[in-house]
Scaffold this motif. Structure first.
Motif, PDB file in Angstrom:
ATOM      1  N   GLY A 189     118.868  30.912  35.962  1.00 22.49           N
ATOM      2  CA  GLY A 189     119.669  32.335  36.135  1.00 22.49           C
ATOM      3  C   GLY A 189     121.130  32.315  36.533  1.00 22.49           C
ATOM      4  O   GLY A 189     121.815  33.254  36.796  1.00 22.49           O
ATOM      5  N   ALA A 190     121.850  31.046  36.264  1.00 18.19           N
ATOM      6  CA  ALA A 190     123.079  30.980  36.690  1.00 18.19           C
ATOM      7  C   ALA A 190     124.049  31.481  35.728  1.00 18.19           C
ATOM      8  O   ALA A 190     123.808  31.602  34.628  1.00 18.19           O
ATOM      9  CB  ALA A 190     123.465  29.486  36.545  1.00 18.19           C
ATOM     10  N   THR A 191     124.982  32.291  36.541  1.00 14.68           N
ATOM     11  CA  THR A 191     125.941  33.086  35.498  1.00 14.68           C
ATOM     12  C   THR A 191     127.554  32.737  35.893  1.00 14.68           C
ATOM     13  O   THR A 191     128.294  33.160  35.257  1.00 14.68           O
ATOM     14  CB  THR A 191     125.854  34.580  35.927  1.00 14.68           C
ATOM     15  N   LEU A 192     127.446  31.597  36.426  1.00 17.34           N
ATOM     16  CA  LEU A 192     128.686  30.881  36.523  1.00 17.34           C
ATOM     17  C   LEU A 192     128.656  29.386  37.057  1.00 17.34           C
ATOM     18  O   LEU A 192     127.467  29.160  37.755  1.00 17.34           O
ATOM     19  CB  LEU A 192     129.528  31.372  38.008  1.00 17.34           C
ATOM     20  N   LEU A 193     129.029  28.483  36.255  1.00 16.40           N
ATOM     21  CA  LEU A 193     128.943  27.122  36.393  1.00 16.40           C
ATOM     22  C   LEU A 193     129.980  26.143  37.007  1.00 16.40           C
ATOM     23  O   LEU A 193     131.326  26.558  36.637  1.00 16.40           O
ATOM     24  CB  LEU A 193     128.643  26.576  34.898  1.00 16.40           C
ATOM     25  N   ILE A 194     129.868  25.512  37.797  1.00 15.14           N
ATOM     26  CA  ILE A 194     130.734  24.602  38.789  1.00 15.14           C
ATOM     27  C   ILE A 194     130.260  23.025  38.500  1.00 15.14           C
ATOM     28  O   ILE A 194     129.143  23.029  38.770  1.00 15.14           O
ATOM     29  CB  ILE A 194     130.934  24.958  40.093  1.00 15.14           C
ATOM     30  N   ALA A 195     130.980  22.333  37.869  1.00 10.21           N
ATOM     31  CA  ALA A 195     130.918  20.724  37.800  1.00 10.21           C
ATOM     32  C   ALA A 195     131.487  20.021  38.895  1.00 10.21           C
ATOM     33  O   ALA A 195     132.783  20.187  39.109  1.00 10.21           O
ATOM     34  CB  ALA A 195     131.125  20.177  36.359  1.00 10.21           C
TER      35      ALA A 195
END
Length: 343
Positions: A159-165
């Motif tokens: 369900g992620a709608t923003l990804l941060i690495a």
């Protein structure tokens, strides 16, 4: 290679038109207006939905540590991964307070992390010493890219709608500096910084190491994957794959600091269509980060003097993105409020 979609320009136009009707002077909310409209274009909606953030920290070790480029020993990488798992690291706290999914991936830590509840995807136990040899083979770079792609798929499936690495890898500002220099055409003296806090003597060594690595490949024509193989790191390549897969699936990507921006530059070298999906969270204190952001054409939201990595700067910026969306969605228009607009 999966096709990366383009942002929805009609949604962008509609969002900009809405901003002009909200009960405030046009432009008075500055970057929050810009980011709301950008998220509208990336979500394909005039009014974007609140974000569900996911943070994935990729860990790897670096053979270049043998050159004395870090103030900390290589063993710290594995110890910090354990700290992530136990909830004691900065990114652990920031993920909790932002209700963000947090996953830790071993892409290439030198030590054995088999007993930890993380994603075990070790391509090899640490990279080569890029001063003298490729950091990895092309096949290993491709494997690391796929580790990142798989991580993005897992986050999006949940369900992620923003990804941060985020990153964890003692010595990783050295390969990142090399990538930024090569991809941005910058001199090492403008990019190489103190990383974990090295003294002047070690900084001079670090700058020479980056210069030597760049000289080693100066005559070679290298595509994005080959650049990662020669000058990158296992966790940096995994971060690049994470960004490429996220963009391919139409998910905005919030960059952290120096390491993540180097990974984004490498990802862009592999597929330039990635660029519109990138958002810059903050400007790191690490020398050269501003140059790296400028190479990508990005302006950071905040500058809090961070230089930690882990995804911490990006996590700290999540509330600003959520507030930008809330303002865009929740403010009344002039017509709704019965307020006279600009004459």
């Amino acid at each position: 290679m999966p096709r990366i979609p383009q942002p929805d320009l009609s949604a962008l136009d509609a969002a900009r038109a809405r901003q002009l009707q909200l009960t405030k002077p046009a432009g008075s909310l500055g970057k929050l207006e810009t980011i709301a409209c950008q998220l509208a274009s990336l979500q394909g909606r005039e009014i974007p939905l609140p974000l569900s953030p996911a943070i994935t920290v990729f860990a790897g070790d670096h053979g270049v540590c043998a050159e004395g480029v870090s103030a900390f020993p290589q063993a710290v990488t594995g110890a910090m991964v354990a700290n992530f798992v136990h909830g004691g690291a900065a990114i652990s706290v920031l993920a909790r307070v932002n209700q963000a999914r947090l996953e830790v991936v071993d892409a290439g830590v030198a030590s054995d992390l088999g007993g930890l509840p993380i994603i075990h995807a070790k391509v090899r136990a640490g990279s080569g010493n890029l001063r003298h040899e490729p950091a990895m083979s092309r096949e290993e770079a491709q494997q690391a890219l796929n580790v990142g792609r798989d991580a993005a798929r897992r986050a999006i499936a949940e369900g992620a709608t923003l990804l941060i690495a985020g990153d964890m890898g003692i010595g990783n500002t050295t390969p990142s500096a090399a990538l930024i220099c090569r991809l941005g055409g910058h001199a090492p003296a403008l990019v190489v910084g103190r990383g974990t806090g090295v003294d002047d003597a070690a900084l001079a060594v670090k700058c020479q190491v980056v210069s030597d690595a760049l000289a080693r490949v100066a005559a070679q024509e290298l595509d994005g994957v080959a650049l990662l193989a020669e000058l990158g790191g296992l966790e940096i390549a995994a971060m690049a794959g994470f960004y490429l897969e996220g963009a391919a699936q139409g998910i905005p990507l919030l960059l952290d600091g120096f390491i993540s921006t180097a990974a984004a530059l490498a990802a862009r070298a592999i597929n330039p269509d990635l660029t519109p999906w990138l958002l810059a969270s903050h400007c790191s204190q690490e020398t050269g980060h501003q140059l790296a952001l400028a190479t990508l054409g990005l302006t950071p939201l905040i500058d809090l003097g961070f230089r930690l990595g882990e995804g911490s700067g990006a996590a700290a910026a999540i509330p600003l993105l959520q507030q930008a969306i809330a303002l865009h969605a929740g403010m009344a228009t002039f017509a709704e409020a019965g307020v006279a607009g600009k004459a």
